[in-house]
Write an enzyme that holds these catalytic residues in place. Structure first.
Site, PDB file in Angstrom:
ATOM      1  N   LYS B  79       0.848  -1.202   0.000  1.00 27.54           N
ATOM      2  CA  LYS B  79       0.000   0.000   0.000  1.00 27.54           C
ATOM      3  C   LYS B  79       0.881   1.249   0.000  1.00 27.54           C
ATOM      4  O   LYS B  79       1.911   1.287   0.687  1.00 27.54           O
ATOM      5  CB  LYS B  79      -0.907  -0.027   1.235  1.00 27.54           C
ATOM      6  CG  LYS B  79      -1.987   1.050   1.254  1.00 27.54           C
ATOM      7  CD  LYS B  79      -2.898   0.911   2.484  1.00 27.54           C
ATOM      8  CE  LYS B  79      -4.027   1.938   2.454  1.00 27.54           C
ATOM      9  NZ  LYS B  79      -4.921   1.841   3.642  1.00 27.54           N
ATOM     10  N   SER B 159     -10.044   2.073   2.518  1.00 28.14           N
ATOM     11  CA  SER B 159      -9.089   2.768   1.697  1.00 28.14           C
ATOM     12  C   SER B 159      -8.096   1.854   0.978  1.00 28.14           C
ATOM     13  O   SER B 159      -7.508   2.272  -0.025  1.00 28.14           O
ATOM     14  CB  SER B 159      -8.295   3.764   2.540  1.00 28.14           C
ATOM     15  OG  SER B 159      -7.454   3.092   3.453  1.00 28.14           O
ATOM     16  N   SER B 183     -10.486  -0.056   6.794  1.00 23.48           N
ATOM     17  CA  SER B 183      -9.797   0.095   5.508  1.00 23.48           C
ATOM     18  C   SER B 183      -9.125  -1.164   4.977  1.00 23.48           C
ATOM     19  O   SER B 183      -8.710  -1.192   3.819  1.00 23.48           O
ATOM     20  CB  SER B 183      -8.752   1.206   5.590  1.00 23.48           C
ATOM     21  OG  SER B 183      -9.362   2.465   5.432  1.00 23.48           O
TER      22      SER B 183
END
Lengths: 77, 494
Positions: B79, B159, B183
């Protein structure tokens, strides 16, 4: 922020705070505010230098540097 | 043999060990998969050269008997919130334009030390603020799944949307995510994969761009529970550089997957049965409880009375912490600078150009709830409600060992469907946020499909630092549900 943006944000933020206001329904008398989820003492260590000497690393991503310093617009007259 | 990208981490580990293929071949297959899936916008930076050199080094270690364990040679996507030395790390925000850290986050350093191979950085909501991956500066991510008979692009959740898609579309064997209020779990549920949020403190936050420091927690996103166990073992561990990292030994998580949950007590919280919940989600939840009962668990009705207050409390606490954390983006030390004649104008211009709409909204909420006249009414009150939510869980865990709930109140929706309605967007995390506030370990397991053929996940929440029971129950649920459907590879360009 433009005037149009202000208009949009005012509406959205009012709705959000109206929604947040439901928190007042919860009886929190004598309830402590929670600041951490795991009940441990914050670790302590001797007050000594463990890091440093990394000026070039610190400056590596700066938009503007000069002679080992960050450059900012004039702040003192 | 099927394609190497079809393997799980566990199967790839076994194949590497047996010499069926090399880490280099495994990396090359995934590099090709990444290149052929750019239509999904899952990665914001591809690092094929790095992947090849990581893989070559892994093969060399293995041939000289120096293999570092189950993750050696396993290709992963990272990420964009994780700082990676010498590699752009921008939290998918324009304000971190060009930011190339000189240091490595502890979690990724642990993964590289375990021999993992880096494929690139994944797309995400800007600063991890969002539930649809539509707030990224680099554009939205598209879910590989589509509704039956409907080609409209769907969101992957957020997210960690890019990470979820990288795993679901078989671009990587696993990906790192971070979970502040859902997330990891919500996008994993939307994309039909496993997402695991460890107990707060289990994985170091050092080198992870901060959103809400009392909530942020890195975790693995994988296609199976076993893979999550393997990957978590490579990420977790005490780190003196994160003062909230807990000094506990990291168990062998894979060994926890015994398949035996006889006598385990599984709580079903009445308060998660919300008005307007789609019946298919309620049915799946009931089905999940039945599967666990059939495996020998005891199903117990429990109460978590303050559930509905968790989400509004979160939307005070998280923006408050974010507004403070994001004060550092001043255009002086790193990232974007929009020059102006005086420093105040420079701050204003830089931050206006650097932050997107959702981030600005949260900074405004955060600074407001922390301001002198409103601190007690909002921030302090929310922290007290957080304690009440935590106490609900504490009481519940006197009677049960884990809690089973739906992961999200609905399945993936179309791009733009919830735009312009922030509260509707926040409701995505209705079921994920309570465990975040309480810092508890929680996972989502793909458990079924909607009538339109979209994945749905069920969530298992466990006691503080009892990741092992969560994983064990998760694997039983995974075998019982045996979801085998996969998205058609419509995005593929060869």
């Amino acid at each position: 922020m433009t005037d149009d943006e202000v208009e949009t944000y005012v509406g959205e933020l009012s709705n959000i705070f109206e929604w947040i206001d439901q928190l007042s329904e919860v009886d929190t008398q004598n309830v402590l505010p929670m600041t951490r989820v795991v009940d441990v003492q914050l670790p302590k260590r001797k007050d000594e230098v463990t890091d440093g000497g990394a000026r070039d690393d610190v400056l590596a991503n700066a938009p503007e540097t000069d002679d080992g310093c960050f450059v900012v617009p004039k702040v003192l007259e | 043999m099927a394609e190497l990208t079809d393997l799980t981490i566990a199967a790839a580990r076994d194949g590497l060990k047996a010499g069926d293929f090399s880490a280099k071949e495994l990396a090359d297959s995934h590099i090709r998969a990444v290149e052929s899936a750019r239509a999904l916008n899952a990665l914001v930076l591809e690092t094929p050269d790095r992947a090849r050199s990581d893989a070559t080094a892994s093969d060399k270690r293995r041939s000289s008997g120096q293999s570092r364990g189950p993750l050696d040679g396993i290709p992963l996507a990272i990420k964009d919130l994780f700082c990676t030395a010498g590699i752009l790390s921008r939290a998918c925000s324009n304000i971190l334009d060009g930011f190339t850290p000189t240091y490595e986050s502890t979690v990724t350093a642990n993964l590289w030390a375990a021999g993992a191979v880096m494929l690139g950085k994944t797309n995400m909501d800007e600063f991890a603020m969002g539930s649809s991956n539509e707030t990224s500066f680099f554009g939205p991510v598209t879910n590989p799944w589509r509704r039956e008979g409907d080609n409209r692009p769907l969101v992957p959740g957020g997210s960690s949307g890019g990470s979820a898609v990288a795993v679901a579309a078989k671009l990587a064997l696993g990906a790192t995510g971070t979970d502040t209020g859902g997330s990891i779990r919500q996008p994993a549920s939307f994309c039909g994969i496993v997402g695991f949020k460890p107990t707060y403190g289990r994985c170091s936050r050092w080198g992870v761009v901060a959103f809400a420091s009392s909530l942020d927690q890195p975790g693995p996103m994988t296609r199976t529970v076993r893979d999550a166990a393997i990957m978590l073992g490579g990420m977790a561990g005490h780190d003196p550089k994160d003062s909230t990292s807990v000094d506990l030994p990291v168990p062998d998580y894979e060994a926890a997957l015994t398949g035996d949950i006889r006598g385990l007590r599984v709580g079903i919280p009445a308060e998660y049965r919300m008005d307007g919940m789609p019946p298919e989600i309620e049915q799946l939840w009931q089905q999940g409880a039945n599967w666990l009962r059939d495996a020998g668990a005891e199903i117990v009705d429990i109460k978590l009375p303050h559930t509905k207050y968790a989400l509004p409390a979160y939307h005070v606490i998280a923006p408050a912490e974010a507004s403070s954390n994001l004060a550092r983006y001043d255009g002086i030390r790193f990232g974007l600078r929009v020059p102006a004649d005086d420093i105040t104008a420079q701050y204003e211009k830089t931050r206006a150009a650097g932050f997107g709409a959702e981030v600005r909204r949260r900074i405004m909420i955060g600074t407001y709830v922390l301001s002198a006249g409103y601190y007690d009414a909002y921030y302090l009150k929310a922290q007290q409600v957080r304690n009440v939510v935590f106490t609900d869980f504490k009481t519940a865990f006197d009677a049960v060992d884990v809690i089973l709930t739906p992961t999200a109140p609905f399945a993936a929706f179309a791009h733009g469907e919830l735009a312009g309605d922030p509260i509707a967007m926040y409701l995505n995390d209705l079921f994920a946020v309570p465990a975040s506030l309480a810092g508890l370990p929680a996972t989502t397991i793909p458990a079924g499909l909607t009538d339109a053929g979209l994945p749905l996940g069920l969530q298992i929440v466990g006691r503080t630092f009892d990741e092992e029971t969560v994983l064990r129950v998760g694997q039983v649920l995974e075998s019982a549900s045996s979801v085998t459907a996969e998205p058609e590879a419509w995005w593929r360009v060869d």
